[in-house]
Write an enzyme that holds these catalytic residues in place. Sequence first.
Site, PDB file in Angstrom:
ATOM      1  N   ARG A   1       0.804  -1.227   0.000  1.00 12.38           N
ATOM      2  CA  ARG A   1       0.000   0.000   0.000  1.00 12.38           C
ATOM      3  C   ARG A   1       0.835   1.273   0.000  1.00 12.38           C
ATOM      4  NH1 ARG A   1      -2.753  -3.971   1.427  1.00 12.38           N
ATOM      5  NH2 ARG A   1      -0.801  -4.521   2.407  1.00 12.38           N
ATOM      6  N   THR A   2       1.794   1.372   0.922  1.00 11.10           N
ATOM      7  CA  THR A   2       2.499   2.639   1.073  1.00 11.10           C
ATOM      8  C   THR A   2       3.329   2.943  -0.170  1.00 11.10           C
ATOM      9  OG1 THR A   2       2.599   2.103   3.423  1.00 11.10           O
ATOM     10  CG2 THR A   2       3.895   3.986   2.678  1.00 11.10           C
TER      11      THR A   2
ATOM     12  N   LYS B   1      25.736  -4.151  -1.189  1.00  9.93           N
ATOM     13  CA  LYS B   1      27.210  -4.059  -1.220  1.00  9.93           C
ATOM     14  C   LYS B   1      27.734  -3.412   0.045  1.00  9.93           C
ATOM     15  CE  LYS B   1      26.778  -3.147  -6.153  1.00  9.93           C
ATOM     16  NZ  LYS B   1      26.831  -2.025  -7.099  1.00  9.93           N
TER      17      LYS B   1
ATOM     18  N   ARG C   1      11.082   3.815   4.019  1.00 12.35           N
ATOM     19  CA  ARG C   1      10.656   2.827   5.038  1.00 12.35           C
ATOM     20  C   ARG C   1      11.894   2.069   5.480  1.00 12.35           C
ATOM     21  NH1 ARG C   1       5.581  -1.188   4.808  1.00 12.35           N
ATOM     22  NH2 ARG C   1       4.609   0.807   5.258  1.00 12.35           N
TER      23      ARG C   1
ATOM     24  N   HIS D   1       4.309   5.576  11.855  1.00  9.38           N
ATOM     25  CA  HIS D   1       3.911   5.498  10.446  1.00  9.38           C
ATOM     26  C   HIS D   1       3.001   6.710  10.234  1.00  9.38           C
ATOM     27  CE1 HIS D   1       3.042   4.053   6.560  1.00  9.38           C
ATOM     28  NE2 HIS D   1       2.687   2.803   6.816  1.00  9.38           N
TER      29      HIS D   1
HETATM   30  N1   CP Z   1      -0.591  -0.132   5.766  1.00 11.64           N
HETATM   31  C1   CP Z   1       0.652  -0.344   5.258  1.00 11.64           C
HETATM   32  O1   CP Z   1       1.631   0.313   5.652  1.00 11.64           O
HETATM   33  O2   CP Z   1       0.704  -1.309   4.301  1.00 11.64           O
HETATM   34  P1   CP Z   1       2.014  -1.741   3.501  1.00 11.64           P
HETATM   35  O3   CP Z   1       2.938  -2.392   4.524  1.00 11.64           O
HETATM   36  O4   CP Z   1       1.545  -2.680   2.452  1.00 11.64           O
HETATM   37  O5   CP Z   1       2.667  -0.501   2.962  1.00 11.64           O
END
Ligand code: CP
Length: 303
Positions: free
Chosen positions: A61-62, A90, A111, A139
């Site tokens: 999603r993100t 590396k 992330r 998040h």
């Molecule tokens: N909700 C969320 O962060 O989903 P993903 O881990 O798929 O990005």
Amino acid sequence: MDIFTGTTVGTSWRRAVISVDQFSRGDINEIFDLADRLANGRTTPLGGKIIANVFYEPSTRTSSSFFSAMTRLGGSVIPINEVNYSSVTKGESLEDTIRTLENYCDLVVLRHFENDATERAMEVSKIPIINAGNGSGEHPTQALLDLYTIKKEHGGVDDLTISLMGDLKFGRTVHSLTKLLRMYDCRLQFVAPNQLAMPAEYIWPADKIYQDLNEVIDSSDVLYVTRVQKERMQGSEDFDFSYAVTTHHMKKAKNDMVLMHPLPRVGEIATELDSDPRAAYFRQMKYGLHVRMALLYAMIGNV
Ligand code: CP
């Protein structure tokens, strides 16, 4: 410095989105107004701009929604969705990766599995950074889209009873959302087994703590469910906690209760609930696209 997240609260969110602590209610209203406008428009104000999606952990999603948001706004994306295919394998450091990418793009969406990663990136970066999930920390863009979902579904947040259930210890989405909800006059209920309880620093005296969904289902205006974050656990902990939401629970829920989940789900919400109009988790993803469009536009649209 925020002692829980290790973030610099004073940093402008237009420079780096690290924690929800950076947002005021005014900022949030501005972002949501922008999200409303961009959702309805067909403009491409980020034409010529480029972002890099840098994901040290898996994401559907993100990463996809930032990709879609940037593309819909007319910009382009450098997708490093799996750093194993980058020079990270590396031995390249996060700092050098950021110093490299700032030559090629206007913003990095990051992330990472370490809680201090966004701040480390921000310290060396000349371009804006967005925290797309830092370990078990925060998040923030997910929390913004969760709040936007509640506002869209219920028309507001004040006076609501909001129950957060699941892995409240390691789940970064519930940490960020809890902090954002403190800005509103709503009641919070936390439902989790002892091993996965909400950390003390996120709990306020008026909050209610439970271990069983049956105790909160009829009083909840919002039920926000998360999965167990097995990837953040040291060993093979066993949990005597089966918390799947079923039709049995939904029969006892309010007619206008909003059922949310950041997804992915791994059994916490029975699939037969997907057609229940109160199940908002697929609409939640669409709201997230619009919020992320707003953030990108606000951060790099006018520079
Ligand atoms: N909700 C969320 O962060 O989903 P993903 O881990 O798929 O990005």
